[in-house]
Design a protein around this motif. Structure first.
Motif, PDB file in Angstrom:
ATOM      1  N   VAL A   1      39.186  42.858  30.803  1.00  0.00           N
ATOM      2  CA  VAL A   1      37.852  42.789  30.197  1.00  0.00           C
ATOM      3  C   VAL A   1      37.837  43.507  28.852  1.00  0.00           C
ATOM      4  O   VAL A   1      37.267  43.008  27.871  1.00  0.00           O
ATOM      5  N   VAL A   2      38.468  44.667  28.783  1.00  0.00           N
ATOM      6  CA  VAL A   2      38.538  45.415  27.521  1.00  0.00           C
ATOM      7  C   VAL A   2      39.269  44.599  26.461  1.00  0.00           C
ATOM      8  O   VAL A   2      38.870  44.578  25.289  1.00  0.00           O
ATOM      9  N   ASN A   3      40.321  43.895  26.863  1.00  0.00           N
ATOM     10  CA  ASN A   3      41.151  43.157  25.902  1.00  0.00           C
ATOM     11  C   ASN A   3      40.584  41.783  25.543  1.00  0.00           C
ATOM     12  O   ASN A   3      40.749  41.326  24.407  1.00  0.00           O
ATOM     13  N   SER A   4      39.931  41.121  26.521  1.00  0.00           N
ATOM     14  CA  SER A   4      39.518  39.725  26.291  1.00  0.00           C
ATOM     15  C   SER A   4      38.019  39.481  26.405  1.00  0.00           C
ATOM     16  O   SER A   4      37.559  38.382  26.083  1.00  0.00           O
ATOM     17  N   GLY A   5      37.257  40.449  26.891  1.00  0.00           N
ATOM     18  CA  GLY A   5      35.821  40.275  27.021  1.00  0.00           C
ATOM     19  C   GLY A   5      35.400  39.845  28.408  1.00  0.00           C
ATOM     20  O   GLY A   5      36.121  39.118  29.097  1.00  0.00           O
ATOM     21  N   ALA A   6      34.200  40.285  28.831  1.00  0.00           N
ATOM     22  CA  ALA A   6      33.703  40.014  30.177  1.00  0.00           C
ATOM     23  C   ALA A   6      33.445  38.533  30.411  1.00  0.00           C
ATOM     24  O   ALA A   6      33.728  37.996  31.482  1.00  0.00           O
ATOM     25  N   LEU A   7      32.889  37.835  29.405  1.00  0.00           N
ATOM     26  CA  LEU A   7      32.524  36.428  29.593  1.00  0.00           C
ATOM     27  C   LEU A   7      33.759  35.562  29.836  1.00  0.00           C
ATOM     28  O   LEU A   7      33.773  34.731  30.756  1.00  0.00           O
ATOM     29  N   LEU A   8      34.794  35.752  29.053  1.00  0.00           N
ATOM     30  CA  LEU A   8      36.009  34.943  29.203  1.00  0.00           C
ATOM     31  C   LEU A   8      36.673  35.175  30.555  1.00  0.00           C
ATOM     32  O   LEU A   8      37.060  34.221  31.246  1.00  0.00           O
ATOM     33  N   ILE A   9      36.801  36.448  30.955  1.00  0.00           N
ATOM     34  CA  ILE A   9      37.438  36.762  32.247  1.00  0.00           C
ATOM     35  C   ILE A   9      36.575  36.256  33.396  1.00  0.00           C
ATOM     36  O   ILE A   9      37.090  35.732  34.392  1.00  0.00           O
ATOM     37  N   GLY A  10      35.260  36.395  33.268  1.00  0.00           N
ATOM     38  CA  GLY A  10      34.357  35.916  34.315  1.00  0.00           C
ATOM     39  C   GLY A  10      34.431  34.412  34.500  1.00  0.00           C
ATOM     40  O   GLY A  10      34.528  33.912  35.626  1.00  0.00           O
ATOM     41  N   LEU A  11      34.385  33.678  33.383  1.00  0.00           N
ATOM     42  CA  LEU A  11      34.489  32.217  33.458  1.00  0.00           C
ATOM     43  C   LEU A  11      35.853  31.792  33.980  1.00  0.00           C
ATOM     44  O   LEU A  11      35.969  30.817  34.726  1.00  0.00           O
ATOM     45  N   GLY A  12      36.891  32.548  33.619  1.00  0.00           N
ATOM     46  CA  GLY A  12      38.230  32.249  34.120  1.00  0.00           C
ATOM     47  C   GLY A  12      38.321  32.378  35.628  1.00  0.00           C
ATOM     48  O   GLY A  12      38.914  31.527  36.307  1.00  0.00           O
ATOM     49  N   ALA A  13      37.705  33.448  36.170  1.00  0.00           N
ATOM     50  CA  ALA A  13      37.710  33.663  37.626  1.00  0.00           C
ATOM     51  C   ALA A  13      36.952  32.549  38.344  1.00  0.00           C
ATOM     52  O   ALA A  13      37.407  32.028  39.373  1.00  0.00           O
ATOM     53  N   ILE A  14      35.793  32.168  37.812  1.00  0.00           N
ATOM     54  CA  ILE A  14      35.015  31.082  38.413  1.00  0.00           C
ATOM     55  C   ILE A  14      35.778  29.766  38.326  1.00  0.00           C
ATOM     56  O   ILE A  14      35.773  28.960  39.266  1.00  0.00           O
TER      57      ILE A  14
END
Length: 464
Positions: free
Chosen positions: A419-432
């Motif tokens: 999250v620190v490196n790529s942002g919460a939105l990108l990691i969240g959408l990736g997980a979904i």
């Protein structure tokens, strides 16, 4: 480089006293649970009661316990988590799982779905709503999977990670979410089982009287007491618990060396998931020798349980109340989202993943991802007292392929770093996105049926 700090005797004496006070609180909590039946009714563990008492007597309550004592308890929780995780893969032997691969895969994909949803949805909600609205750190969305699927142990272990990443409040918030989750999971789980019995969702228990009758006494009579560990070595040579603690120590040391290597490339990876890998390495070596008989899984479980009780106590007692108050509204929002998500996961996905005995198979996961594995198994025992369904077996078979990775495993520990490196939105959408891919693959391979069907009823009974 190995740690070479010398601890003076005064510090050791203080540490000894602080641990003895934790023991006092734990015994006090045991007698409180024995005395007040409401705690037994809702399966509230003594360690959680002790932690709440410690919190109330600490610097944010009656101030009978010093800041130094409570802070030390919190630091101990971060250390004990490695002792909890290191033996998870120790003592594993080849089990007879013939014909259970499909059951195991269903439980495995259901587990991955739960954790990835608890990562993805809160991160997206945090990125789009909570972070901009309340001007919070982007890591705020990570506290749900850490506290809910990971539990107090993972939350305590992540305190140092959050601090190293520049968000010291994250540790206390994660422990707070774990406390909220375990209380919610226990109370809502019992309510859901009663509701499930009335609606005919359950396969084994057919009346609420059967649930009430299954509440066992907290005091075990002498004639019903059983040995919970086996001696594998001559006690004249070494005490069995000391030997098993030594194996755990080796696993933690191996994990520490792995951590030093990983740190050369990625910072912020905690020790506890790597200690579990260390345990796997120790197990792989010793199981190939004649000395495999020296390992008793029950003894490892006792050591693990001891560490976990003190960990929960220390983690809850060291919650920073001012931090929780400051984050109360965003915490309330993300908790409400998590509750709605978990209920959807149970009632909608549960019947689709498990065409038979769906309630029992799903309730064990519901408890595990709103508290800890022990809560999931407790709810399963309540819904299936004699373990007549295959839910417990499927849940256990999937553990070696799930626990090291998510729900407190390696991926859980690196999500804040991502999250620190790529942002919460990108990691969240990736997980979904991964969840969607898993569900599509599972559907087209015939593992599950995610398409709505009028012929599928929630009340499917166990086929004989």
């Amino acid at each position: 480089m190995l740690p070479n700090e010398v601890i003076d005797s005064g510090t050791l004496n203080n540490l000894f006293f602080y641990i003895m006070m934790m023991g006092l609180l734990l015994v006090l909590a045991v007698f409180i649970r024995l005395k007040f039946k409401i705690f037994k009714k809702y399966f509230i563990p003594a360690a959680l009661i002790a932690g709440v008492i410690g919190l109330g007597l600490g610097p944010y309550g009656l101030n009978l316990f010093s800041e130094a004592m409570v802070s030390t308890w919190g630091s101990l929780a971060g250390i004990l988590i490695s002792i909890v995780f290191a033996p998870m893969l120790l003592g594993m032997r080849k089990s007879d799982s013939k014909g259970k691969s499909k059951l195991m895969l269903r439980h495995l994909v259901y587990s991955y779905t739960a954790s990835l949803l608890q990562i993805g949805v809160p991160l997206v909600v945090a990125a789009l709503v909570i972070v901009p609205l309340f001007d919070l750190n982007e890591m705020f969305g990570t506290i749900i999977e850490v506290g809910w699927a990971g539990g107090h142990g993972t939350a305590a272990g992540m305190m140092e990670v959050y601090t190293d990443l520049g968000w010291a409040e994250g540790g206390s918030l994660a422990v707070t979410t774990a406390t909220i989750a375990i209380v919610f999971g226990i109370i809502s789980g019992v309510i859901m089982i009663n509701h499930g019995v009335k609606k005919g969702y359950t396969s084994v228990v057919k009346s609420t009287e059967e649930i009430k009758g299954e509440n066992k006494d907290d005091l075990i009579n002498i004639e019903n007491q059983k040995l919970n560990s086996k001696g594998t070595l001559n006690p004249d040579m070494v005490e069995g618990y000391a030997f098993h603690l030594g194996l755990i120590s080796i696993a933690v040391i191996i994990g520490w060396f792995i951590q030093q290597f990983v740190t050369l490339f990625v910072t912020g990876i905690p020790l506890f998931p790597l200690a579990m890998i260390g345990g796997l390495i120790v197990n792989a070596i010793i199981m190939r020798t004649k000395y495999s008989v020296t390992i008793d899984k029950h003894t490892l479980n006792r050591i693990q349980g001891l560490a976990l009780d003190f960990l929960v106590l220390g983690a809850v007692a060291s919650i920073q109340i001012p931090v929780v108050i400051n984050f109360a509204l965003p915490l309330l929002i993300i908790t409400a989202v998590s509750i709605a998500l978990l209920l959807w996961y149970f009632y909608y996905l549960g019947p689709k993943f498990f065409p038979e005995e769906w309630f029992e198979n799903a309730i064990v996961h519901y408890g595990a991802y709103s508290g800890v594995t022990a809560i999931g198994l407790m709810l399963l025992r309540t819904a299936d007292p004699e373990m007549k369904t295959e839910a417990g077996q499927g849940f256990a078979l999937r553990a070696p392929f799930y626990s090291p990775i998510l729900g407190g495993g390696l991926i859980t520990s690196i999500i804040p770093v991502l999250v620190v490196n790529s942002g919460a939105l990108l990691i969240g959408l990736g997980a979904i996105g991964i969840v969607i891919i898993l569900l599509i693959i599972s559907h087209f391979t015939g593992l599950i049926n995610i398409m709505p069907s009028r012929s599928v009823k929630l009340s499917r009974a166990r086929s004989n």
